[in-house]
Design a protein around this motif. Sequence first.
Motif, PDB file in Angstrom:
ATOM      1  N   ALA A  43      38.580  31.909  38.181  1.00 24.08           N
ATOM      2  CA  ALA A  43      38.546  31.281  39.504  1.00 24.08           C
ATOM      3  C   ALA A  43      37.089  31.091  39.911  1.00 24.08           C
ATOM      4  CB  ALA A  43      39.259  32.163  40.518  1.00 24.08           C
ATOM      5  N   LEU A  44      36.837  29.986  40.588  1.00 25.52           N
ATOM      6  CA  LEU A  44      35.489  29.671  41.050  1.00 25.52           C
ATOM      7  C   LEU A  44      35.496  29.548  42.569  1.00 25.52           C
ATOM      8  CD1 LEU A  44      32.522  28.705  40.486  1.00 25.52           C
ATOM      9  CD2 LEU A  44      33.446  26.396  40.383  1.00 25.52           C
ATOM     10  N   ASP A  45      34.569  30.228  43.213  1.00 28.10           N
ATOM     11  CA  ASP A  45      34.382  30.110  44.659  1.00 28.10           C
ATOM     12  C   ASP A  45      33.035  29.420  44.865  1.00 28.10           C
ATOM     13  OD1 ASP A  45      34.222  30.348  47.386  1.00 28.10           O
ATOM     14  OD2 ASP A  45      33.830  32.508  47.375  1.00 28.10           O
ATOM     15  N   LYS A  46      33.087  28.089  45.099  1.00 28.54           N
ATOM     16  CA  LYS A  46      31.848  27.320  45.246  1.00 28.54           C
ATOM     17  C   LYS A  46      31.043  27.766  46.453  1.00 28.54           C
ATOM     18  CE  LYS A  46      33.051  22.774  43.489  1.00 28.54           C
ATOM     19  NZ  LYS A  46      32.971  21.370  43.824  1.00 28.54           N
ATOM     20  N   ALA A  47      31.727  28.007  47.573  1.00 26.78           N
ATOM     21  CA  ALA A  47      31.020  28.379  48.795  1.00 26.78           C
ATOM     22  C   ALA A  47      30.341  29.744  48.643  1.00 26.78           C
ATOM     23  CB  ALA A  47      31.987  28.401  49.964  1.00 26.78           C
ATOM     24  N   GLY A  48      31.039  30.687  48.037  1.00 24.21           N
ATOM     25  CA  GLY A  48      30.489  32.023  47.840  1.00 24.21           C
ATOM     26  C   GLY A  48      29.637  32.142  46.594  1.00 24.21           C
ATOM     27  N   LYS A  49      29.574  31.077  45.813  1.00 27.24           N
ATOM     28  CA  LYS A  49      28.812  31.034  44.560  1.00 27.24           C
ATOM     29  C   LYS A  49      29.163  32.220  43.657  1.00 27.24           C
ATOM     30  CE  LYS A  49      25.288  28.312  46.535  1.00 27.24           C
ATOM     31  NZ  LYS A  49      24.166  27.605  46.482  1.00 27.24           N
ATOM     32  N   SER A  50      30.463  32.313  43.355  1.00 28.40           N
ATOM     33  CA  SER A  50      30.912  33.390  42.482  1.00 28.40           C
ATOM     34  C   SER A  50      32.073  32.915  41.608  1.00 28.40           C
ATOM     35  CB  SER A  50      31.345  34.603  43.302  1.00 28.40           C
ATOM     36  OG  SER A  50      32.478  34.294  44.070  1.00 28.40           O
ATOM     37  N   MET A  51      32.251  33.598  40.466  1.00 26.44           N
ATOM     38  CA  MET A  51      33.352  33.345  39.542  1.00 26.44           C
ATOM     39  C   MET A  51      34.070  34.660  39.299  1.00 26.44           C
ATOM     40  SD  MET A  51      32.223  30.861  36.440  1.00 26.44           S
ATOM     41  CE  MET A  51      30.471  31.059  36.455  1.00 26.44           C
ATOM     42  N   THR A  52      35.367  34.579  39.107  1.00 24.18           N
ATOM     43  CA  THR A  52      36.160  35.774  38.823  1.00 24.18           C
ATOM     44  C   THR A  52      37.005  35.534  37.583  1.00 24.18           C
ATOM     45  OG1 THR A  52      36.280  36.241  41.183  1.00 24.18           O
ATOM     46  CG2 THR A  52      37.807  37.419  39.772  1.00 24.18           C
ATOM     47  N   VAL A  53      36.974  36.496  36.679  1.00 31.95           N
ATOM     48  CA  VAL A  53      37.794  36.447  35.472  1.00 31.95           C
ATOM     49  C   VAL A  53      38.813  37.568  35.570  1.00 31.95           C
ATOM     50  CG1 VAL A  53      37.794  36.797  32.979  1.00 31.95           C
ATOM     51  CG2 VAL A  53      35.975  35.471  34.031  1.00 31.95           C
ATOM     52  N   SER A  54      40.098  37.225  35.435  1.00 30.81           N
ATOM     53  CA  SER A  54      41.179  38.213  35.394  1.00 30.81           C
ATOM     54  C   SER A  54      41.802  38.128  34.013  1.00 30.81           C
ATOM     55  CB  SER A  54      42.240  37.907  36.451  1.00 30.81           C
ATOM     56  OG  SER A  54      41.662  37.899  37.726  1.00 30.81           O
ATOM     57  N   ALA A  55      41.944  39.281  33.364  1.00 27.44           N
ATOM     58  CA  ALA A  55      42.471  39.285  32.001  1.00 27.44           C
ATOM     59  C   ALA A  55      43.274  40.568  31.764  1.00 27.44           C
ATOM     60  CB  ALA A  55      41.326  39.194  30.998  1.00 27.44           C
ATOM     61  N   PRO A  56      44.181  40.532  30.778  1.00 26.73           N
ATOM     62  CA  PRO A  56      45.014  41.707  30.513  1.00 26.73           C
ATOM     63  C   PRO A  56      44.238  42.870  29.882  1.00 26.73           C
ATOM     64  CG  PRO A  56      45.554  39.931  28.997  1.00 26.73           C
ATOM     65  CD  PRO A  56      44.597  39.377  29.990  1.00 26.73           C
ATOM     66  N   ALA A  87      33.437  45.421  34.723  1.00 28.22           N
ATOM     67  CA  ALA A  87      34.877  45.144  34.695  1.00 28.22           C
ATOM     68  C   ALA A  87      35.591  46.184  35.561  1.00 28.22           C
ATOM     69  CB  ALA A  87      35.392  45.192  33.266  1.00 28.22           C
ATOM     70  N   GLN A  88      36.357  45.720  36.541  1.00 24.62           N
ATOM     71  CA  GLN A  88      37.091  46.593  37.447  1.00 24.62           C
ATOM     72  C   GLN A  88      38.562  46.610  37.051  1.00 24.62           C
ATOM     73  OE1 GLN A  88      35.451  48.254  39.857  1.00 24.62           O
ATOM     74  NE2 GLN A  88      33.559  47.257  39.195  1.00 24.62           N
ATOM     75  N   PRO A  89      39.193  47.785  37.011  1.00 20.73           N
ATOM     76  CA  PRO A  89      40.621  47.811  36.705  1.00 20.73           C
ATOM     77  C   PRO A  89      41.418  47.140  37.830  1.00 20.73           C
ATOM     78  CG  PRO A  89      39.765  50.034  37.071  1.00 20.73           C
ATOM     79  CD  PRO A  89      38.619  49.093  37.189  1.00 20.73           C
ATOM     80  N   ALA A  90      42.391  46.339  37.441  1.00 18.34           N
ATOM     81  CA  ALA A  90      43.257  45.653  38.414  1.00 18.34           C
ATOM     82  C   ALA A  90      44.680  46.166  38.214  1.00 18.34           C
ATOM     83  CB  ALA A  90      43.165  44.144  38.215  1.00 18.34           C
ATOM     84  N   ALA A  91      45.655  45.448  38.697  1.00 17.90           N
ATOM     85  CA  ALA A  91      47.052  45.873  38.612  1.00 17.90           C
ATOM     86  C   ALA A  91      47.468  46.076  37.152  1.00 17.90           C
ATOM     87  CB  ALA A  91      47.948  44.849  39.281  1.00 17.90           C
TER      88      ALA A  91
END
Length: 165
Positions: A43-56, A87-91
């Motif tokens: 996911a890309l947040d243009k306004a916040g100038k950040s990208m997020t990668v979610s993976a198993p 890398a942060q643990p998610a669900a």
Amino acid sequence: MAKESSFDVVSTVDMQEVDNAFQQAKKELSQRYDLKDSGAEIALDKAGKSMTVSAPSEFVARQVIDVVGSKLVRRGIDLAAVRWGEAQPAAGQSVRQTASIVEGIEKDVAGRINKDIKGTKLKVKVQIEGDKLRVSSASRDTLQEVIAFLKGRDYGQPLQYVNYR
């Protein structure tokens, strides 16, 4: 007295190119056989100038980051402009990793650049103006030496030299 010449040291990122690279990476994730059904998302947040990668898993996350990095390089974006967090643990077993896109020169980096330029003993004036530096001198050759000196140094982010006059 001779007219003073100057240039600005800035750190900018073309967000449109980042968006184009993001779209290409997203398309590759949906088509590449080893990542297609892995559940990885970006996911890309243009306004916040950040990208997020979610993976198993962390391994898949690194693969996705490599894909994004290759697309950014192809688009002419320096990878030093993208700072990936831990890398942060998610669900469940999944992980989430966020990157911030660095734009502008921070005060401490600007101070370090200023100190390094003064350490060269060249006859130049350096002014810190917000998130950029203006270097001026009577001699254009001296300014060229400063640019060459700065290109040889690493400040942890890409630098551009603009408004040379």
